[in-house]
Each structure stands twice: as C-alpha cells, then as structure tokens.
Scaffold this active site. Sequence first.
Site, PDB file in Angstrom:
ATOM      1  N   HIS A   1      44.901  45.550 -67.215  1.00 45.26           N
ATOM      2  CA  HIS A   1      45.364  45.625 -68.379  1.00 45.26           C
ATOM      3  C   HIS A   1      46.010  46.923 -67.527  1.00 45.26           C
ATOM      4  O   HIS A   1      47.877  46.828 -67.713  1.00 45.26           O
ATOM      5  CB  HIS A   1      45.052  46.442 -69.526  1.00 45.26           C
ATOM      6  CG  HIS A   1      45.210  45.550 -70.694  1.00 45.26           C
ATOM      7  ND1 HIS A   1      45.213  44.992 -71.763  1.00 45.26           N
ATOM      8  CD2 HIS A   1      44.576  43.715 -69.918  1.00 45.26           C
ATOM      9  CE1 HIS A   1      44.667  44.020 -72.089  1.00 45.26           C
ATOM     10  NE2 HIS A   1      44.129  43.169 -71.209  1.00 45.26           N
TER      11      HIS A   1
ATOM     12  N   HIS B   1      36.140  37.417 -68.061  1.00 46.62           N
ATOM     13  CA  HIS B   1      35.574  36.898 -69.389  1.00 46.62           C
ATOM     14  C   HIS B   1      33.795  36.738 -69.133  1.00 46.62           C
ATOM     15  O   HIS B   1      33.720  36.322 -69.900  1.00 46.62           O
ATOM     16  CB  HIS B   1      36.282  35.919 -69.813  1.00 46.62           C
ATOM     17  CG  HIS B   1      37.365  36.152 -70.461  1.00 46.62           C
ATOM     18  ND1 HIS B   1      38.423  35.921 -71.048  1.00 46.62           N
ATOM     19  CD2 HIS B   1      37.701  37.642 -70.230  1.00 46.62           C
ATOM     20  CE1 HIS B   1      39.636  36.461 -70.870  1.00 46.62           C
ATOM     21  NE2 HIS B   1      39.307  37.805 -70.608  1.00 46.62           N
TER      22      HIS B   1
END
Length: 726
Positions: free
Chosen positions: A98, A261
Amino acid sequence: NESDASKCPFLSGKQNTVGGGGVKNRDWWPNELKLNILRQHATKSNPLGQDFNYAEAFKSVDYDELKNDLTKLMTDSQDWWPADYGHYGGFMIRMAWHSAGTYRVGDGRGGAGTGNQRFAPINSWPDNGNLDKARLLLWPIKKKYGNKISWADLMILAGNVALESMGFPTLGFAGGREDIWEPEQDVYWGSETEWGANEDRYEGGDLEDPLAAVMMGWIYVNPEGPNGNPDPMGSAKNVRETFGRMAMNDEETVALVAGGHTFGKAHGAADPGKFVGPEPHGAPMAEMSMGWKNTYKSGVLDDTITSGIEGAWTPNPTKWDADYFEVLLNYDWELTKSPAGAHQWTPTAESKAKMAPKAGDPNGHQALMMTTADISLKVDPEYRKISERFHKDHKAFEEAFAKAWFKLTHRDMGPKDRYLGPEVPKEDYLWQDPIPKVDYTLSDSDIESLKKMILASGLSISELVRTAWASASTYRDSDKRGGANGARVRLEPQRSWKVNNPEELDKVLNVLEAIQKEFKGDVSMADLIVLAGNAAVEEAARNAGHNISVPFAQGRGDATQEQTDIEQFNYLKPLGDGFRNYVNPNLDVKAEDLLVDKANLMALSIPEMTVLVGGMRVLGANYDGSNHGVFTDNVGHLTNDFFKNLVDMTYTWSATSEDEKYFEGRDRRTGEVKFTGTRADLIFGSNTELRAVCEVYAANDAEEKFVNDFVAAWTKVMNADRFDLK
Ligand code: HEB
C-alpha cells in the site's frame, strides 16, 4: 487576574481565534493560484535540519543487524496487536504494497518514496485500515536505528523481510527514500468528498487522469467488485486499468496479486458500522494516532475488522508456496457473504477444499476465501492464460513475482544511481530508464572550442535554449524520471512531441550531431545539448553586457532507442509547459495552473519559476516561436525587460479571446498594441505573490541579480537528474 483574562479574545472560548483559525484566502477565493505546492517540505518542518544527508546516514546502518531485527519482529507477537498465525508477514507485505501502490505513471506522484503513509489523508484512507498498527509495530526498530533508516525505506524493507522470512526469494532491496515531514499538497487524489465515492472520476466513462484508483480512499480497486458489485469481469477491467496506471502489464499484475495473496488473510469478523471507530486523523486524542478502534469482542486476531472480507486465500498463509493458483483454479467458488456483510467467494462443498487455520488458533479451521478481484484472475481470458501458466510453472511465477515486486517497490526511485545498500540487484531493467555511462573528460579548452563551434553554427540563441530546455525539462521529481541525461530528446517519443517543435528540433540536432563528429574527441549528445544551451545563455548575457559563465557538469550518456520504453516515456509529455508558453490544446485546464504544476514536478521554488519564465521569454524560447510574453525589443539579450514591462503602468491589458487565454497590452496613451501574452505570462502581474517577486527583478538595481538567479535556476534544471553528482 480573572476579569482581565475574560477580556482577552484569545481566552474567550472561541477556539477558532487561535492557531491560525478563521476564514482563509482559499475560502474566499477557491480558484486562487495554488502556489502553496511550490513551498512544501520547508526546512521549518524538517527536524533533521538542512545539513542532514540521508544517503550518508543510511550507509552507516548495520544492514545485516537491521534485517535480523526485522526477521525477529515478524514472529514476536505483541499483546496489543497480536500476529495472525503468530506471524506479521502478511500484514507487513500489505503495508509495503500500500505504500508503493499509490504510485501512478501519469504524473509520477504517489509511491513509496516519501513515507507519506504516516500522514493524512493516506494514513486514514479506508483501504489502509489498521496499517497504523503495522507502522507502530515497527517503531522499536525505527527507534533503535533512528535516522539511519527512513520510514519510507523501513516500510519497504519490512515487506521484503516479511517475504523472505516466509520463504520467498526477493530480488533485493535498495534504500534511498527520504522521508517527508508534512503531508503532500501537490497530489491530486480525486474530487469526491466521501470515502468510496467515485462519481467524479468516472464522469464520461473512463477513469480520470492521472488517478489510479477506482474510488476515493482506495489504493486500487474495490475488492468486492466494481462499486461493490461482485462481477469478476468488471473487476478485471478495473484491475487492468488501475494496475496499468502503475506501469504493470497483465503478467506483472497477475504475479503481484497472486504472490501477495499467497500470504495473510482478510479481516471481517463483524459489521464495521457497529464496532469500528473513526480513522486515525479523526480519532479522539487519547487514541494517540491510532484509529479504527474495534469494540467487537477482543478486537484482534479472529475478531479483527479491516476490509470486511473474511478469511485466508491459502491453507498455509505464512508460507511461500504454489497454493494460490492451486486453490483458485482447482476449486469452484461461489458467491457468499462475510460476517461483516461483504461479498466474497467461498469454495463449493463439492470442491472438498482444504481449510486455513484460524488466525488466533493453529488448531482451528476456517474456510478459504477469494475476493471478486481474485476471481477475475480466473475468469478474464487473458488473466486466466497467465494464471494457468503460473500454476503449471511455479518457478516462472516465482520469478515473475520477484521482478514485479522489485519494480513495484522501486519504480518511483528513478535511476539506479539513487539506489543504496548492499542488496541492489546487478541487472538493469527497462523501467529504470537505463543510460550508458561515459568515460571521457573534456578539458576547459575542449569545452571552449565546442562552445565556439556551437555559436558559429548558425543556430540561434532561441533554438539552442529551446532544445536544451526540451531535453532537461522532462525531469520530474515525483518519480525522478526524465531529464537531460540520456539525450532521449533525440529518440521517440520525445522527438515527435508537439511541445518540442519536431521540425526545428530535428534541424538543431542535425547541426549538433555534425559538431559532435567534427570535434576531435568524445562528447555525448546529452552533454552537447546542454552545453549548447549554456553557450546560448552566456551569449545572451554578453549581449546584455554581462560577462558570466554558466556552470557545466559533463558526464551525461546517450541512451538508445532500445533502452527507451516509448509508452512509459509518453507519460513524461507535459500537459503544459508555461516556460515555453505551451498548453495542450485538448485540455481544459488553465495555463497558470499547468505552469505551477510543471514547476512543482521540476522541484522549482516560486522565485526559481519566476526568474526562469522571465528569462526564457526574453531569450525567445516559446515552443512555437510566438511573441507571447516576449516583453522586450531585444530578443536574445538576457535582460530583466519581461519584469519591467510586465509591471509598467504604461501598458493596459485586455483579453483578446472570450476564454481569456490570450491578451494584448496597449500603450495607454497611443492605444497601440505593444505586447501580447498568455495566461502563463499575465499571471505574473495579476497574482500578487508572483507580482511581488517580479517587482524584485524589475527594479533598476536588479539586472545583475536577475542574471545570476536565472543562471542558477537554469543550471538546476540542466542538472536536475544528475544523481551521480549529488
Ligand atoms: Fe491484497 C490483504 C484486496 C492486491 C498483498 N488484499 C488484502 C485484503 C483485501 C485485499 C481486501 C484484506 C485486508 C484486510 O486485512 O481485511 N489486494 C486486494 C485487491 C488487490 C490486491 C483488491 C488488487 C487486485 N494485495 C495485492 C497485491 C499485494 C497484496 C498486489 C502484494 C503484492 N493483500 C496482500 C497481503 C494481504 C492482503 C499480503 C494480507 C494482509 C494481512 O495478512 O494482514
């Protein structure tokens, strides 16, 4: 005493009377020129002081010990925010991703380079939920190493160590990201005033430039699907567009999402509306910079609420393995809802899927999960091809993820010259805009004879100045790309940009190339182009009676077309360049706003921008050779005429077009038109702050100061990308 105190307006209880309260200029005049973006990151905000040199400080860090400490931290679970599965790895990867993921190619802004995740609005974006805790977990390490490691570097390094500690071989890490000490004011994150809104950025269908997120307060896409609609194909479209704006192609995108992920989990134990408090910037004081206080049960581990989606993607969320594609492609997934009410996908009963452990209980079990964005990697035909290839060839996936992760986290650092530390990968990548090194040294007399050849070539001062400017002014400090080094102005796409006046540019480059051949010795075109501009500035100064020498820093190399990613270089094309009086005609943006934006990207101050415009105008440097803003009778003389005439009441100005893009200045007495100008010229007379600076340069005693300041600002632009000198 009390009665005195009650008369004091500062103690009257009207809080707004202190600390800079009250109605501000921007409130009265919302359209005022945003000069504030040219005075950000003032030394007054920086506690480290002007003499602090981060590169030097970083070089003194005990890098191995730092990495050891980070590795230990990953499994050193803290009571106040315990680690899922006893490992902070996934959490730290998400923080790093992020941090880097705000980068967008359009203007090079955003990205991991500044540590801006510490400040609002980014620290409070809904998509950054609970990452305040990730940074607070890092504090003991930041505390131990102090200024030797910036927050910006530490966040990315933590992501790398997280990956490595779970078995993933990264390509390496480069330090060199310097922290900022206040929120950025120049980054456009969108116009919507509510989190999750996107009506403004999709006005007309396509995502507004230069944004790279589908909604306000998010890094990329809505995990549940477009506008919360669980439509995997629609999500694929969103993912492709937003990742494309971060310079990622389909393969890189699939590698990143799947690689990321493979680790960690999503958190949606219960309804956020019922249990989650305000974001950090809006939270009560006693929360001490933390936000999203969660009152659901324990508030941590399996009771955590972040995105609202719940569960892990793979059965072993703290291990690098091939399970992501294994489960994505081998199981069937059905649309379900998390306990927080979010759309997500769960393996069907027939899939007989493996389970993931519980975050707070290794013996517990929890169903696997995919977001709608993950399902898009299976459903979109192009993504699916890549997913299947990666599923069959884990090694290829591993390599692709390693490369894409390194690019993701280093893309906004600019050239390799800026990389620090022992883990810099040896290989060169196209996205680093490589430039070959040169190994010649021009003597003073070489330089003098080159300058003579240039000035005798028949090229005008204007042509030489424009060409040097075209070469150097692509530099943008946001992602440190562009600049005169590499002489990419000779190559596509730059040599065809309208702002560079391709026909004239061709002519100038041909003459300079002939000089390069004729010269007995080596000189790169990149150096020659800058030297030619310098020679022209010196000549113009001589014309005005000033004998000066413009500093020249040799050592630029010439890039080849193969080393130049045309699509990615097109993002450096200026929307406007007020210094050359250019505005992209298809844009509905004011020329003065584009000028200030460009000046910000070039890291110029208000006085630097002002003195450059004034100088460029009298040098006749408009891109198309027009006379707009050329407030002098002696083009090619480096005088302060632009400023003198701009503030002279002899002239009265009026708009010549209804849209107020062009103006003429008439002699007040005779009514005769003397000058013409654009918004990028008249703003210097109309805006009172710019006018104040112009008055300095217009004064009778200021000619010498003007010349010196112009040369200093010019030199700064010519050398803006010379990280090898810094
Ligand atoms: Fe991610 C997590 C989404 C991409 C890495 N993600 C996550 C989540 C979500 C997401 C929703 C959850 C959060 C919570 O906590 O709740 N992603 C997403 C999307 C995308 C992404 C939509 C686009 C498509 N990721 C990504 C990337 C990466 C990642 C690229 C890297 C590389 N994530 C991640 C991780 C995680 C996540 C590691 C986990 C975290 C933890 O564990 O905490």
